[in-house]
Write a protein that holds these residues in place. Structure first.
Motif, short mmCIF file in Angstrom:
data_model
loop_
_atom_site.label_atom_id
_atom_site.label_comp_id
_atom_site.label_asym_id
_atom_site.label_seq_id
_atom_site.Cartn_x
_atom_site.Cartn_y
_atom_site.Cartn_z
N TRP A 87 0.96 -1.29 0.08
CA TRP A 87 0.02 0.03 -0.16
C TRP A 87 0.88 1.17 -0.01
O TRP A 87 0.59 2.17 -0.56
CB TRP A 87 -0.89 -0.03 1.23
N LYS A 91 0.86 4.00 -2.85
CA LYS A 91 0.25 5.47 -2.48
C LYS A 91 1.34 6.38 -2.89
O LYS A 91 0.98 7.36 -3.39
CB LYS A 91 0.13 5.48 -1.23
N GLU A 95 0.92 9.43 -5.48
CA GLU A 95 1.14 10.92 -4.95
C GLU A 95 2.21 11.60 -5.88
O GLU A 95 2.36 12.79 -6.42
CB GLU A 95 1.58 11.02 -3.48
N LEU A 124 -6.96 4.36 -4.21
CA LEU A 124 -5.90 5.32 -3.90
C LEU A 124 -6.21 6.58 -4.56
O LEU A 124 -5.70 7.76 -4.11
CB LEU A 124 -4.48 5.01 -4.28
N THR A 127 -7.54 9.95 -2.90
CA THR A 127 -6.57 10.75 -2.00
C THR A 127 -5.64 11.80 -2.59
O THR A 127 -5.13 12.62 -2.04
CB THR A 127 -5.89 9.67 -1.07
#
Length: 215
Positions: A87, A91, A95, A124, A127
């Motif tokens: 994860w 992530k 990003e 994801l 976010t």
């Protein structure tokens, strides 16, 4: 019928858990978009398959799906089928992608996709891309997880056929799979076309959509 897409569309993000996800789920949409908007920037991120045959397949396939586009592809090496356990790395990759682009449209897996890797990546996205239009593409599979999509991109017969040829030509590593064939891809496109009064279409899920209809 509300039709979106009349405004500027200069940057697109496309993400997949595996090499071939983007082309299967949104290859026809990318073909349509890139032909209509030469020079559009496409930032693509794939979480697994990097460093080998699969990455080479993906590079060739997405280049063919995005003719005339400024394609920027990153393929990582996360383990296939184990992305939920990675994860933090997934992530961080999402990003980092967000930090380098401000897209008008994001193409991604559906949040309710039955495959754990697809589902993890889909969850994801909000976010990082909080104020963007995120369309969740669908991938036919044995799980029987196809739902009732809310968004359609009609495909001309030529584009639908072109997409299928590209899938067959550029992903030889997948040809042994029983679901990976012309009938499956065109059959789903025909059904989605019926649903939006077109011959063929790709369909997408959308979680949030903000309209700007003027004052």
């Amino acid at each position: 019928m509300i039709r979106l897409g009349a405004g500027p569309l200069d940057r697109v993000v496309a993400v997949g858990a595996h090499c071939d996800d983007i082309a299967i789920g949104a290859g026809g949409t990318l073909l349509t978009l890139c032909r209509a908007r030469p020079g559009v920037r496409v930032d693509a991120l794939v979480l697994s398959g990097g460093g080998g045959e699969r990455e080479q397949e993906e590079q060739a396939a997405l280049a063919a799906c995005c003719p005339g586009a400024d394609l920027r592809l990153t393929v990582l090496k996360l383990p296939d089928g184990r992305i939920p356990a990675r994860w933090e790395e997934a992530k961080a990759a999402v990003e980092e992608l967000r930090a380098r682009t401000e897209p008008d449209l994001v193409l991604a897996p559906r949040a309710d996709d039955a495959h754990q890797d697809h589902r993890t990546l889909a969850r994801l996205l909000p976010t990082a891309f909080r104020d963007h239009l995120v369309l969740g593409y669908e991938i036919v599979k044995w799980d029987g997880d196809l739902g009732r999509p809310a968004v359609y991109q009609p495909l001309s017969p030529e584009t639908a056929e072109r997409k299928v040829r590209l899938l067959q030509e550029h992903y030889p590593s997948q040809r042994h799979r029983p679901w990976y064939d012309r009938e499956a891809f065109l059959g789903l496109a025909r059904i989605r076309g019926i649903e939006c009064h077109a011959r063929y279409a790709e369909a997408f899920a959308v979680t949030k959509l903000t309209l700007d209809l003027g004052e």
